[in-house]
Enzyme design. Structure first.
Site: not given
Ligand code: GLU
Length: 313
Positions: A68, A71, A192, A244, A262
């Site tokens: 994430s 992002k 993504y 989060y 994650v």
């Molecule tokens: N590639 C992970 C997903 O989309 C990223 C989630 C994350 O790091 O929060 O589920």
């Protein structure tokens, strides 16, 4: 009193020890099968200052996937190429209080994802990147922001997530049906998943945080890598929604704009050109690195980095 390198190193070492003591509370992510192979004992931290000071402890040089954290860079790229109005006509700026992969609010409240730091928002962000090869543009940006031209994709993690990412597929198709997502969901998801699977180290993340803290300027070259207005947007959203549905508690305890993934990474920035990267794949129930969070908290306390702290770094 100015904080010298020895004081920073001492703070990192103490923080790392405390981080190690809480590792038993966490669990390595396994919903992407390939992530379950991570060494759960890993823990590392790097703090970088724009004057060239670099302090490290533990596994600061072990590569892991950004997940994430990507992002934030995808948002930079979308803002650079599509612009503020287009991006924020499709994505909101509000924290959710829900899980990172939640679909709930899309049906209940608003057809627009709440913010670019949750999966729904990041999938729309990805669709907004207006370059001929969005993933290559992302990789180029990641390399420059992390100061590491060797940064590359982890093919195994990418394929593992592409094979199993049913929840993200559900999100993308729901967004498509509500006309929020332009383009082909599978193509957007492919970019993504690739972005999430780019490998970095805690040191790379510290460099990235340092650049953000320095308003987008690379102090080594004087080059403006990211427009300072874009940095301000991304950093604000990191503070509000980067951890989060634990972003509020983390803001109180640590008080630094941060983003976790994650894969076990956290990137944070403090004022005056300070970046911090941590890595520890054991996660708490919210999806944040338990060791990394503890390190951030202790370092912030010891060095007085909290944004609302009275001390100055
Ligand atoms: N590639 C992970 C997903 O989309 C990223 C989630 C994350 O790091 O929060 O589920």
């Amino acid at each position: 009193m100015a904080i010298d390198k020895a004081m920073i190193q001492a703070a990192l070492e103490e923080a790392w020890d405390e981080g190690r003591n809480v590792l038993y509370e966490g669990k390595v992510a396994d919903y992407i099968p390939e992530l379950a192979k991570a060494d759960s004992s890993n823990l590392g931290v790097c703090l970088m200052r724009k004057d060239g000071t670099v302090c490290t402890v533990g596994d600061y040089n072990i590569p892991f996937t950004m997940q994430s954290i990507s992002k934030t860079m995808a948002l930079i790229l979308a803002l650079q190429t599509a612009g503020y109005d287009k991006v924020f006509s499709k994505i909101g700026m509000e924290p959710t209080g829900d899980r990172f992969d939640s679909i709930l609010q899309l049906e209940l409240k608003d057809w627009r994802p709440f913010n670019p730091m949750i999966n729904a928002g990041a999938i729309v962000t990805t669709s907004c990147i207006e370059t001929p090869d969005p993933f290559q543009s992302f990789l180029d940006l990641a390399r420059s922001l992390c100061g590491n031209p060797k940064i590359r994709l982890n093919e195994c993690v990418y394929r593992s997530e592409k094979r199993t990412g049913t929840r993200n597929r559900s999100i993308a198709f729901l967004l498509k049906s509500d006309h929020v997502l332009d383009g082909e969901p599978e193509e957007i998801l492919d970019v993504y998943f690739r972005m999430c699977s780019v490998m970095v180290t805690a040191k790379d993340l510290a460099h990235y945080g340092m650049i953000l803290s320095n308003h987008g300027v690379d102090p080594a070259t004087g080059k403006q890598l990211v427009d300072s207005r874009i940095v301000r947007i991304v950093v604000t959203l990191m503070m509000l929604c980067g951890m989060y549905d634990e972003s509020g508690e983390y803001a109180v305890k640590v008080g630094l704009p941060s983003k976790s993934g994650v894969g076990g990474g956290i990137v944070a920035l403090a004022r005056q050109g300070v970046g911090i990267g941590t890595f520890g794949p054991k996660l708490n129930k919210k999806g944040n690195s338990v060791g990394g969070e503890k390190i951030m908290q202790v370092v912030s306390e010891k060095l007085g980095l909290h944004v609302f702290d009275t001390k100055t770094f």
